[in-house]
Write an enzyme that holds these catalytic residues in place. Structure first.
Site, PDB file in Angstrom:
ATOM      1  N   GLU A  80     -57.088  56.159 -38.180  1.00  0.00           N
ATOM      2  CA  GLU A  80     -56.363  56.781 -37.073  1.00  0.00           C
ATOM      3  C   GLU A  80     -55.091  56.027 -36.697  1.00  0.00           C
ATOM      4  O   GLU A  80     -54.238  56.569 -35.994  1.00  0.00           O
ATOM      5  CB  GLU A  80     -57.278  56.897 -35.854  1.00  0.00           C
ATOM      6  CG  GLU A  80     -58.439  57.848 -36.072  1.00  0.00           C
ATOM      7  CD  GLU A  80     -59.459  57.836 -34.958  1.00  0.00           C
ATOM      8  OE1 GLU A  80     -60.141  58.865 -34.777  1.00  0.00           O
ATOM      9  OE2 GLU A  80     -59.601  56.801 -34.269  1.00  0.00           O
ATOM     10  N   GLY A 139     -64.471  66.643 -31.812  1.00  0.00           N
ATOM     11  CA  GLY A 139     -65.106  67.915 -32.088  1.00  0.00           C
ATOM     12  C   GLY A 139     -64.726  68.933 -31.032  1.00  0.00           C
ATOM     13  O   GLY A 139     -64.694  68.622 -29.839  1.00  0.00           O
ATOM     14  N   ILE A 170     -71.564  64.436 -31.896  1.00  0.00           N
ATOM     15  CA  ILE A 170     -72.191  65.708 -31.545  1.00  0.00           C
ATOM     16  C   ILE A 170     -72.179  66.633 -32.764  1.00  0.00           C
ATOM     17  O   ILE A 170     -71.121  66.998 -33.281  1.00  0.00           O
ATOM     18  CB  ILE A 170     -71.462  66.371 -30.357  1.00  0.00           C
ATOM     19  CG1 ILE A 170     -71.390  65.406 -29.173  1.00  0.00           C
ATOM     20  CG2 ILE A 170     -72.171  67.670 -29.977  1.00  0.00           C
ATOM     21  CD1 ILE A 170     -72.728  64.902 -28.676  1.00  0.00           C
ATOM     22  N   MET A 230     -65.910  59.816 -28.676  1.00  0.00           N
ATOM     23  CA  MET A 230     -66.715  58.646 -28.316  1.00  0.00           C
ATOM     24  C   MET A 230     -65.957  57.521 -27.614  1.00  0.00           C
ATOM     25  O   MET A 230     -66.537  56.458 -27.386  1.00  0.00           O
ATOM     26  CB  MET A 230     -67.394  58.089 -29.572  1.00  0.00           C
ATOM     27  CG  MET A 230     -68.326  59.089 -30.247  1.00  0.00           C
ATOM     28  SD  MET A 230     -69.080  58.502 -31.786  1.00  0.00           S
ATOM     29  CE  MET A 230     -70.160  57.209 -31.177  1.00  0.00           C
ATOM     30  N   GLU A 231     -64.684  57.729 -27.249  1.00  0.00           N
ATOM     31  CA  GLU A 231     -63.917  56.632 -26.643  1.00  0.00           C
ATOM     32  C   GLU A 231     -63.066  57.017 -25.442  1.00  0.00           C
ATOM     33  O   GLU A 231     -62.839  56.182 -24.553  1.00  0.00           O
ATOM     34  CB  GLU A 231     -62.985  55.999 -27.689  1.00  0.00           C
ATOM     35  CG  GLU A 231     -63.664  55.327 -28.857  1.00  0.00           C
ATOM     36  CD  GLU A 231     -64.031  56.285 -29.971  1.00  0.00           C
ATOM     37  OE1 GLU A 231     -64.958  55.964 -30.729  1.00  0.00           O
ATOM     38  OE2 GLU A 231     -63.391  57.355 -30.082  1.00  0.00           O
ATOM     39  N   ASP A 270     -63.794  68.953 -36.402  1.00  0.00           N
ATOM     40  CA  ASP A 270     -65.020  69.729 -36.599  1.00  0.00           C
ATOM     41  C   ASP A 270     -65.303  70.512 -35.334  1.00  0.00           C
ATOM     42  O   ASP A 270     -64.621  70.355 -34.322  1.00  0.00           O
ATOM     43  CB  ASP A 270     -66.197  68.806 -36.945  1.00  0.00           C
ATOM     44  CG  ASP A 270     -66.475  67.789 -35.843  1.00  0.00           C
ATOM     45  OD1 ASP A 270     -67.188  68.138 -34.876  1.00  0.00           O
ATOM     46  OD2 ASP A 270     -65.967  66.657 -35.929  1.00  0.00           O
TER      47      ASP A 270
END
Length: 232
Positions: free
Chosen positions: A13, A79, A156, A176-177, A200
């Protein structure tokens, strides 16, 4: 903004952003490498935080304490929680919250951290507007959305969990962050924005879609961030 902090959870990233930098010097702390230099004429610190809320929170506080950044951009992938937000599209945060916090037994709303006084952490509106405008210019082939980012220490990949996040939090994307970075920015009273490219659909197809679309989604983020810093 005199000094811009840019955080990505994974090397993929941030590697392209680091490759674009000049006058780079690297400082290390808490097993993280902070790349200080110039990106498109602006002073930046680009860092891979590592995955998850704890890593992201530590990284953001180091940027505040040791580098005295004026703002924070969190870039990466997520996601989608909305049918209309497709793989490759970008979500720019209106706010962020932690979906895996549950102190409801004490009367707090689901997602609210006790005694903090806030359910979610609003993104900086001027930064978000710049990000949205730049995205339309540099990524004309995709759509850009403003929305809530919901974060937790979970990848997820379940329709049932996805539906829970939609119903309980009205989220646009999940990762997640971002909310941890948002919380640290909130506590330190510095502006932030989360930028997430969709890799996704956060459902039963996520484990297959994520590796297939990860690099393409990240390319859209890189296009946006490297141009955005010019205008901050």
């Amino acid at each position: 903004m005199k000094l811009i902090g840019i955080i990505g959870a994974m090397e993929v990233e941030v590697e392209n952003l680091k490759a674009m930098m000049t006058e780079v010097r690297i400082l290390r702390k808490a097993s993280m490498e902070f790349n200080c230099g110039r990106l498109n004429g602006k002073e930046v610190v680009v860092v891979r935080s590592g995955i998850g809320k704890v890593n992201a929170g530590i990284c953001t506080q180091i940027l505040v304490d040791d580098f005295h950044v004026d703002c924070v951009i969190n870039t990466g992938i997520a996601g989608s929680l909305r049918n209309e937000i497709n793989i490759g599209d970008i979500v720019i945060s209106t706010d962020a919250l932690q979906h895996d916090v549950d102190a409801t037994i004490f009367g707090y709303p689901l997602g609210e951290i006790p005694q903090l006084g806030a359910l979610s952490f609003p993104a900086d509106e001027p930064m978000a507007k710049i990000a949205e405008q730049v995205c339309r210019e540099v990524n004309p082939e995709i759509s850009v959305y403003r929305g809530r980012v919901v974060s937790g220490d979970q990848f997820i990949s379940s329709k049932e969990v996805k539906q829970h996040l939609i119903e309980k939090f009205d989220g646009s994307c999940t990762e997640m962050e971002g909310a941890a970075i948002a919380q640290v920015a909130h506590l330190n009273q510095i502006p932030y924005v989360v930028i997430r490219a969709i890799s996704d659909k956060a459902d039963d197809s996520a484990s297959m879609d994520y590796p297939a679309f990860e690099k393409e989604a990240i390319r859209h983020c890189v296009n946006l961030v490297q141009e955005m810093v010019k205008r901050l």
